[in-house]
Motif scaffolding. Sequence first.
Motif, PDB file in Angstrom:
ATOM      1  N   PRO A 240     -12.128  58.646  52.146  1.00 51.85           N
ATOM      2  CA  PRO A 240     -12.130  59.805  51.018  1.00 51.85           C
ATOM      3  C   PRO A 240     -10.666  59.700  50.295  1.00 51.85           C
ATOM      4  CG  PRO A 240     -12.873  60.578  53.257  1.00 51.85           C
ATOM      5  CD  PRO A 240     -12.352  59.344  53.552  1.00 51.85           C
ATOM      6  N   LEU A 241      -9.598  59.038  51.073  1.00 52.75           N
ATOM      7  CA  LEU A 241      -8.309  58.998  50.465  1.00 52.75           C
ATOM      8  C   LEU A 241      -8.323  57.566  49.387  1.00 52.75           C
ATOM      9  CD1 LEU A 241      -5.992  59.803  53.414  1.00 52.75           C
ATOM     10  CD2 LEU A 241      -6.763  61.266  51.607  1.00 52.75           C
ATOM     11  N   TYR A 242      -9.303  57.048  49.125  1.00 55.96           N
ATOM     12  CA  TYR A 242      -9.230  56.031  48.494  1.00 55.96           C
ATOM     13  C   TYR A 242      -9.948  56.346  46.946  1.00 55.96           C
ATOM     14  CZ  TYR A 242     -10.510  51.399  46.378  1.00 55.96           C
ATOM     15  OH  TYR A 242     -10.560  50.463  45.445  1.00 55.96           O
ATOM     16  N   ALA A 243      -9.119  55.984  46.133  1.00 52.25           N
ATOM     17  CA  ALA A 243      -9.474  56.301  44.537  1.00 52.25           C
ATOM     18  C   ALA A 243     -10.089  54.909  43.915  1.00 52.25           C
ATOM     19  CB  ALA A 243      -8.660  57.046  43.615  1.00 52.25           C
ATOM     20  N   ALA A 244     -11.179  54.756  43.965  1.00 53.37           N
ATOM     21  CA  ALA A 244     -11.699  53.402  43.279  1.00 53.37           C
ATOM     22  C   ALA A 244     -11.453  52.993  41.942  1.00 53.37           C
ATOM     23  CB  ALA A 244     -13.180  53.309  43.566  1.00 53.37           C
ATOM     24  N   ARG A 245     -11.336  53.993  41.042  1.00 50.78           N
ATOM     25  CA  ARG A 245     -11.028  53.941  39.659  1.00 50.78           C
ATOM     26  C   ARG A 245      -9.664  53.478  39.544  1.00 50.78           C
ATOM     27  NH1 ARG A 245     -13.131  58.676  35.569  1.00 50.78           N
ATOM     28  NH2 ARG A 245     -14.915  57.925  36.749  1.00 50.78           N
ATOM     29  N   SER A 246      -8.716  54.002  40.203  1.00 53.06           N
ATOM     30  CA  SER A 246      -7.322  53.675  40.016  1.00 53.06           C
ATOM     31  C   SER A 246      -6.822  52.590  40.973  1.00 53.06           C
ATOM     32  CB  SER A 246      -6.303  54.901  39.851  1.00 53.06           C
ATOM     33  OG  SER A 246      -6.345  55.431  41.413  1.00 53.06           O
ATOM     34  N   GLY A 247      -7.426  52.599  42.140  1.00 55.14           N
ATOM     35  CA  GLY A 247      -7.056  51.543  43.159  1.00 55.14           C
ATOM     36  C   GLY A 247      -5.993  52.146  43.888  1.00 55.14           C
ATOM     37  N   PHE A 248      -5.523  53.341  43.955  1.00 51.38           N
ATOM     38  CA  PHE A 248      -4.614  54.041  44.950  1.00 51.38           C
ATOM     39  C   PHE A 248      -5.158  54.555  46.231  1.00 51.38           C
ATOM     40  CE2 PHE A 248      -2.267  54.346  40.842  1.00 51.38           C
ATOM     41  CZ  PHE A 248      -0.929  53.989  41.245  1.00 51.38           C
ATOM     42  N   LEU A 249      -4.554  54.407  47.240  1.00 53.97           N
ATOM     43  CA  LEU A 249      -4.978  54.873  48.527  1.00 53.97           C
ATOM     44  C   LEU A 249      -3.795  55.723  49.132  1.00 53.97           C
ATOM     45  CD1 LEU A 249      -6.850  54.588  50.841  1.00 53.97           C
ATOM     46  CD2 LEU A 249      -5.351  52.579  51.762  1.00 53.97           C
ATOM     47  N   GLY A 250      -4.476  57.052  49.458  1.00 64.68           N
ATOM     48  CA  GLY A 250      -3.698  57.688  50.257  1.00 64.68           C
ATOM     49  C   GLY A 250      -3.290  56.997  51.631  1.00 64.68           C
ATOM     50  N   VAL A 251      -2.033  57.326  52.215  1.00 58.87           N
ATOM     51  CA  VAL A 251      -1.732  56.792  53.786  1.00 58.87           C
ATOM     52  C   VAL A 251      -1.089  57.719  54.534  1.00 58.87           C
ATOM     53  CG1 VAL A 251      -0.606  55.188  54.664  1.00 58.87           C
ATOM     54  CG2 VAL A 251      -1.761  54.393  52.709  1.00 58.87           C
ATOM     55  N   ASP A 258       2.457  67.404  60.554  1.00 63.70           N
ATOM     56  CA  ASP A 258       2.474  68.004  59.061  1.00 63.70           C
ATOM     57  C   ASP A 258       2.484  67.075  58.008  1.00 63.70           C
ATOM     58  OD1 ASP A 258       4.811  66.384  59.437  1.00 63.70           O
ATOM     59  OD2 ASP A 258       6.247  67.755  59.379  1.00 63.70           O
ATOM     60  N   GLU A 259       2.145  65.776  58.478  1.00 61.51           N
ATOM     61  CA  GLU A 259       1.710  64.890  57.452  1.00 61.51           C
ATOM     62  C   GLU A 259       2.898  64.501  56.378  1.00 61.51           C
ATOM     63  OE1 GLU A 259      -1.831  65.795  55.259  1.00 61.51           O
ATOM     64  OE2 GLU A 259      -3.094  65.446  57.489  1.00 61.51           O
ATOM     65  N   TYR A 260       4.189  64.723  56.875  1.00 56.61           N
ATOM     66  CA  TYR A 260       5.362  64.591  56.117  1.00 56.61           C
ATOM     67  C   TYR A 260       5.615  63.425  55.599  1.00 56.61           C
ATOM     68  CZ  TYR A 260      10.522  64.570  55.117  1.00 56.61           C
ATOM     69  OH  TYR A 260      11.667  64.537  54.425  1.00 56.61           O
ATOM     70  N   GLY A 261       5.319  62.257  56.260  1.00 50.66           N
ATOM     71  CA  GLY A 261       5.507  60.771  55.938  1.00 50.66           C
ATOM     72  C   GLY A 261       4.405  60.274  55.248  1.00 50.66           C
ATOM     73  N   ALA A 262       3.543  61.212  54.454  1.00 51.43           N
ATOM     74  CA  ALA A 262       2.344  60.491  53.915  1.00 51.43           C
ATOM     75  C   ALA A 262       2.828  60.100  52.633  1.00 51.43           C
ATOM     76  CB  ALA A 262       1.481  61.849  53.526  1.00 51.43           C
ATOM     77  N   ARG A 263       1.986  58.882  52.137  1.00 56.50           N
ATOM     78  CA  ARG A 263       2.674  58.294  50.822  1.00 56.50           C
ATOM     79  C   ARG A 263       1.360  57.699  50.147  1.00 56.50           C
ATOM     80  NH1 ARG A 263       3.240  54.799  54.948  1.00 56.50           N
ATOM     81  NH2 ARG A 263       2.964  52.551  54.501  1.00 56.50           N
ATOM     82  N   VAL A 264       1.575  57.014  48.988  1.00 56.57           N
ATOM     83  CA  VAL A 264       0.535  56.345  48.199  1.00 56.57           C
ATOM     84  C   VAL A 264       0.820  55.013  48.131  1.00 56.57           C
ATOM     85  CG1 VAL A 264      -0.777  56.303  46.180  1.00 56.57           C
ATOM     86  CG2 VAL A 264      -0.094  58.482  47.045  1.00 56.57           C
ATOM     87  N   VAL A 265      -0.268  53.845  48.418  1.00 55.36           N
ATOM     88  CA  VAL A 265       0.054  52.558  48.051  1.00 55.36           C
ATOM     89  C   VAL A 265      -1.051  52.182  47.098  1.00 55.36           C
ATOM     90  CG1 VAL A 265       1.078  51.942  50.213  1.00 55.36           C
ATOM     91  CG2 VAL A 265      -1.695  51.979  50.055  1.00 55.36           C
ATOM     92  N   MET A 371       2.767  54.843  39.424  1.00 56.34           N
ATOM     93  CA  MET A 371       2.721  53.998  38.474  1.00 56.34           C
ATOM     94  C   MET A 371       3.796  53.017  38.289  1.00 56.34           C
ATOM     95  SD  MET A 371      -0.346  54.807  37.586  1.00 56.34           S
ATOM     96  CE  MET A 371      -0.586  53.690  35.988  1.00 56.34           C
ATOM     97  N   VAL A 372       5.066  53.628  38.232  1.00 55.61           N
ATOM     98  CA  VAL A 372       6.256  52.527  38.399  1.00 55.61           C
ATOM     99  C   VAL A 372       6.251  51.518  39.634  1.00 55.61           C
ATOM    100  CG1 VAL A 372       8.664  52.647  38.650  1.00 55.61           C
ATOM    101  CG2 VAL A 372       7.561  54.224  37.250  1.00 55.61           C
ATOM    102  N   MET A 373       5.808  52.110  40.866  1.00 54.21           N
ATOM    103  CA  MET A 373       5.657  51.488  42.010  1.00 54.21           C
ATOM    104  C   MET A 373       4.694  50.265  42.001  1.00 54.21           C
ATOM    105  SD  MET A 373       4.812  52.871  46.107  1.00 54.21           S
ATOM    106  CE  MET A 373       3.013  52.983  45.609  1.00 54.21           C
TER     107      MET A 373
END
Length: 398
Positions: A240-251, A258-265, A371-373
């Motif tokens: 569910p954290l994967y956006a197939a259209r953009s290719g971004f995955l929530g990690v 608290d999910e403080y260290g959550a990020r996007v790749v 996007m910059v990443m």
Amino acid sequence: VEEYAEFMVPVARLPDSWRPDSEYRHHFRRPANRFYLKIPTHLPIGERIVKLASRVPDGGLLCGDALGPADELPKKLKDRVSKLNDIHHTHLTLNRISLFLWGAIYALDGDMAEALLLSNRHRRSNDSRLYYYSTQSDHLRNQYARVWGAKLKRPSSNDRRHAVLKVINPDVGSAAVPYRDSISDLVRSMKERISVLMAGRGRRTASRWIEVHNAMTAYVIRQIQWMTGIRAVRDPIELPLYAARSGFLGVIDKDSNDEYGARVVWLIEPVQQQIETYLQYVDSATRSIFGEVNREAAFRFIGEGPAILQVNQRRLEQHLPDYPFAANSHRHYLRTRLREKEVDGGVVDAWMGHGGIGAEPYARHSAMSPMVMREGAEAALNSIWEELGWEVLPGSQH
């Protein structure tokens, strides 16, 4: 100093320095315990250091007794700094002088590990970026030269196993970074195993479908881990954290609730294609195993019953035997290779989730754009995917 115009910089054992067992030692880079930096002799400060060395016996070795008794040296240095402050109306301290080099190195590419190593401040630091990085001593020499005004390109790196045969070990930093050859051997082995499982003719039994599904799941999870640096946690990939259209995955790969260290790749195009192909295969497998399509089995294993099982390190190793690396070796390799391919240190920190307090890539006041990443890492990631020999499986022949 006099003959070669070089400093020798010792490297202390890094914090949390995991080291492989002797039977797996040949799979990992072997960092040296010292490296050498060229003195900037094109500047007055460099000329004075070499001139001072010429007055010292034993070939200009500015160390040990040549600098005076160890207990007197700090006082001599402080007295000298005090005189400089009186002459120039400044407020220097020994620590501020040391911080200057650290800050100047960090300003080059935003790499904390390089700044700590070159300024020798790694001896008092437990920064995780030190532990996840192994670089070549030639690169550190070039970074040091850049600080003093020389314009140099990063030297080409070679992380293949034959590097251990060199007389002088070229690597500095972590002992937990695998060689490229060892990883590509592993990838080849995984692909061959899947090919054998899929090679049988005729109608597959439910147990065979389960075996193929588990091998494919392990392969795809490993591929995503080695290409994103997701930590080795339970169920590392949430569909569910994967956006197939953009290719971004929530990690979410930290233990805190608290999910403080959550990020996007971001997943490069071949990995996106792998996920699309894999999900189609999950549909076919679950239809044959459960009698209906069940996407809950995506990025999960299937056990007896049949039952959908959580992914953890033990089960990953069970379905991909002969895995010679530590649980998070992929993170050590990815950070090192991204920097060796000249990805900006800030982008690498965001990608790996290494931002400390005040430097979190996706915190409330962050200016980091995913996007910059993506733009900063895309070319390097495509190169890494190819050099490790990953492929989109199963291929058209299956």
